[in-house]
Write a protein that holds these residues in place. Structure first.
Motif, PDB file in Angstrom:
ATOM      1  N   ALA A  40       0.212  -3.655 -10.632  1.00 33.84           N
ATOM      2  CA  ALA A  40       0.237  -5.104 -10.399  1.00 33.84           C
ATOM      3  C   ALA A  40      -1.180  -5.651 -10.277  1.00 33.84           C
ATOM      4  CB  ALA A  40       1.031  -5.407  -9.129  1.00 33.84           C
ATOM      5  N   PHE A  41      -2.045  -4.901  -9.628  1.00 34.81           N
ATOM      6  CA  PHE A  41      -3.424  -5.323  -9.414  1.00 34.81           C
ATOM      7  C   PHE A  41      -4.162  -5.480 -10.744  1.00 34.81           C
ATOM      8  CE2 PHE A  41      -7.658  -4.474  -7.198  1.00 34.81           C
ATOM      9  CZ  PHE A  41      -7.638  -5.663  -6.491  1.00 34.81           C
ATOM     10  N   GLY A  42      -3.915  -4.582 -11.672  1.00 31.02           N
ATOM     11  CA  GLY A  42      -4.513  -4.698 -13.004  1.00 31.02           C
ATOM     12  C   GLY A  42      -3.917  -5.830 -13.808  1.00 31.02           C
TER      13      GLY A  42
ATOM     14  N   ILE B 250       0.819  -1.211   0.000  1.00 30.82           N
ATOM     15  CA  ILE B 250       0.000   0.000   0.000  1.00 30.82           C
ATOM     16  C   ILE B 250       0.855   1.264   0.000  1.00 30.82           C
ATOM     17  CG2 ILE B 250      -0.334   0.537   2.464  1.00 30.82           C
ATOM     18  CD1 ILE B 250      -3.380  -0.164   0.454  1.00 30.82           C
ATOM     19  N   GLU B 251       2.108   1.118   0.430  1.00 27.45           N
ATOM     20  CA  GLU B 251       3.005   2.282   0.487  1.00 27.45           C
ATOM     21  C   GLU B 251       3.593   2.630  -0.873  1.00 27.45           C
ATOM     22  OE1 GLU B 251       5.751   1.147   3.523  1.00 27.45           O
ATOM     23  OE2 GLU B 251       4.220   1.204   5.103  1.00 27.45           O
ATOM     24  N   ASN B 252       3.372   1.800  -1.859  1.00 25.84           N
ATOM     25  CA  ASN B 252       3.797   2.089  -3.230  1.00 25.84           C
ATOM     26  C   ASN B 252       2.566   1.973  -4.125  1.00 25.84           C
ATOM     27  OD1 ASN B 252       5.011   2.307  -5.746  1.00 25.84           O
ATOM     28  ND2 ASN B 252       6.764   1.012  -5.193  1.00 25.84           N
ATOM     29  N   PRO B 253       1.649   2.940  -4.029  1.00 23.71           N
ATOM     30  CA  PRO B 253       0.330   2.800  -4.665  1.00 23.71           C
ATOM     31  C   PRO B 253       0.359   2.678  -6.184  1.00 23.71           C
ATOM     32  CG  PRO B 253       0.653   5.026  -3.820  1.00 23.71           C
ATOM     33  CD  PRO B 253       1.770   4.206  -3.280  1.00 23.71           C
ATOM     34  N   SER B 254       1.293   3.332  -6.841  1.00 26.13           N
ATOM     35  CA  SER B 254       1.351   3.235  -8.295  1.00 26.13           C
ATOM     36  C   SER B 254       1.716   1.824  -8.731  1.00 26.13           C
ATOM     37  CB  SER B 254       2.370   4.233  -8.865  1.00 26.13           C
ATOM     38  OG  SER B 254       1.949   5.566  -8.648  1.00 26.13           O
ATOM     39  N   LYS B 255       2.702   1.255  -8.077  1.00 20.14           N
ATOM     40  CA  LYS B 255       3.109  -0.111  -8.398  1.00 20.14           C
ATOM     41  C   LYS B 255       2.010  -1.103  -8.027  1.00 20.14           C
ATOM     42  CE  LYS B 255       7.077  -3.205  -8.021  1.00 20.14           C
ATOM     43  NZ  LYS B 255       8.459  -3.366  -7.473  1.00 20.14           N
TER      44      LYS B 255
ATOM     45  N   PHE C  73      -4.409   1.326 -13.048  1.00 21.47           N
ATOM     46  CA  PHE C  73      -5.020  -0.001 -12.970  1.00 21.47           C
ATOM     47  C   PHE C  73      -5.604  -0.410 -14.314  1.00 21.47           C
ATOM     48  CE2 PHE C  73      -9.192  -2.139 -12.271  1.00 21.47           C
ATOM     49  CZ  PHE C  73      -8.723  -3.385 -11.849  1.00 21.47           C
ATOM     50  N   LEU C  74      -6.351   0.477 -14.951  1.00 20.63           N
ATOM     51  CA  LEU C  74      -7.002   0.154 -16.226  1.00 20.63           C
ATOM     52  C   LEU C  74      -5.976  -0.013 -17.345  1.00 20.63           C
ATOM     53  CD1 LEU C  74     -10.119   2.509 -16.076  1.00 20.63           C
ATOM     54  CD2 LEU C  74      -9.981   0.067 -15.540  1.00 20.63           C
ATOM     55  N   ASP C  75      -4.925   0.794 -17.339  1.00 22.06           N
ATOM     56  CA  ASP C  75      -3.867   0.649 -18.344  1.00 22.06           C
ATOM     57  C   ASP C  75      -3.178  -0.710 -18.209  1.00 22.06           C
ATOM     58  OD1 ASP C  75      -4.292   3.111 -19.528  1.00 22.06           O
ATOM     59  OD2 ASP C  75      -2.750   4.138 -18.339  1.00 22.06           O
ATOM     60  N   ALA C  76      -2.912  -1.106 -16.956  1.00 19.04           N
ATOM     61  CA  ALA C  76      -2.228  -2.377 -16.720  1.00 19.04           C
ATOM     62  C   ALA C  76      -3.111  -3.552 -17.119  1.00 19.04           C
ATOM     63  CB  ALA C  76      -1.818  -2.487 -15.251  1.00 19.04           C
TER      64      ALA C  76
END
Length: 243
Positions: free
Chosen positions: A112-114, A103-108, A218-221
């Protein structure tokens, strides 16, 4: 995920599960009012979930199915007795998506979630024990007396053509420093429409990160070419009607 050591009498569970719990220490790891979840620290780490009779069968079957594709833990044992269901699964090594290092690296995290959702949606549907998730959702809405004609405004026909998680939220993915280890809590999964999971992915990022600024990552990934804007609107409306 929280874990509080508790005393637990293993003699209260079915023998088929009890045999795996010899000499174990128990920790309460519950995150829902509908089920009690215990982390079982024994010869091999595992989780024991206890809930009302009939409520864990679907999770058991979906976990077994997805374990065959190496994206879920092994469901070691399932028993349904007079009052309760018992589900015993191996513990996936790692932390869920809400853990500090993630959670401390929200962009990553959003990326990853996407990416991992796309992997799930790319699995073959053959052999999935639940094949019409959208019909189930629509029937649920009808049972609540909801007028679903409002969904026609989106001009979208839902397609049950991918394996969906059904509750695609950050606590339900296990990673080790962003390396994927497995999906958990699969009791709402089946063959469904991808936009249902995409909605919940957007929702959980907004809820857990307290901002919607990571939605686009998220959507891009995930891959926008596989998405339909009207499909996302359709399921956004359906979920809001039934929540």
């Amino acid at each position: 995920m929280k874990r509080t050591e508790v005393s637990f009498d293993r003699e209260t569970v079915p023998l088929t599960i009890r045999q795996y719990m010899k000499g174990a220490t128990f920790y309460d790891s519950s995150c829902s009012e509908n089920a009690r979840t215990l982390f079982v620290s024994g010869a091999e780490p595992a989780f024991l979930k206890i809930s009302k009779r009939g409520s864990l069968e679907r999770e058991y079957k979906m976990t077994k199915f997805l374990h065959k594709h190496n994206v879920a833990p092994n469901a070691i044992a399932y028993e349904s007795e007079l009052k309760y269901d018992y589900l015993f699964t191996e513990a996936v090594r790692g932390e869920d998506g809400t853990a500090g290092p993630h959670i401390e690296n929200p962009s990553k995290l959003a990326s990853a979630f996407g990416e991992y959702l796309k992997i799930l949606h790319s699995l073959p549907t053959e052999g999935c024990p639940y094949s019409n998730r959208t019909t189930e959702l629509l029937n649920e809405a009808n049972s609540k007396g909801i007028d679903l004609s409002i969904l026609k405004e989106y001009g979208y026909s839902a397609i049950d053509n991918v394996i969906i998680h059904g509750d695609y939220c950050l606590p339900n993915i296990i990673m080790d420093n962003f390396s994927f280890k497995g999906f958990i809590d699969l009791g709402y999964g089946g063959v469904g429409d991808r936009h249902y999971d995409i909605y919940w992915g957007i929702w959980t990022l907004n809820y857990n990160l307290k901002t919607d600024k990571y939605r686009e990552i998220f959507l891009d990934a995930y891959g926008r070419s596989d998405m339909d804007h009207n499909g996302l609107n359709y399921f956004t409306k359906l979920i809001k009607l039934t929540d």
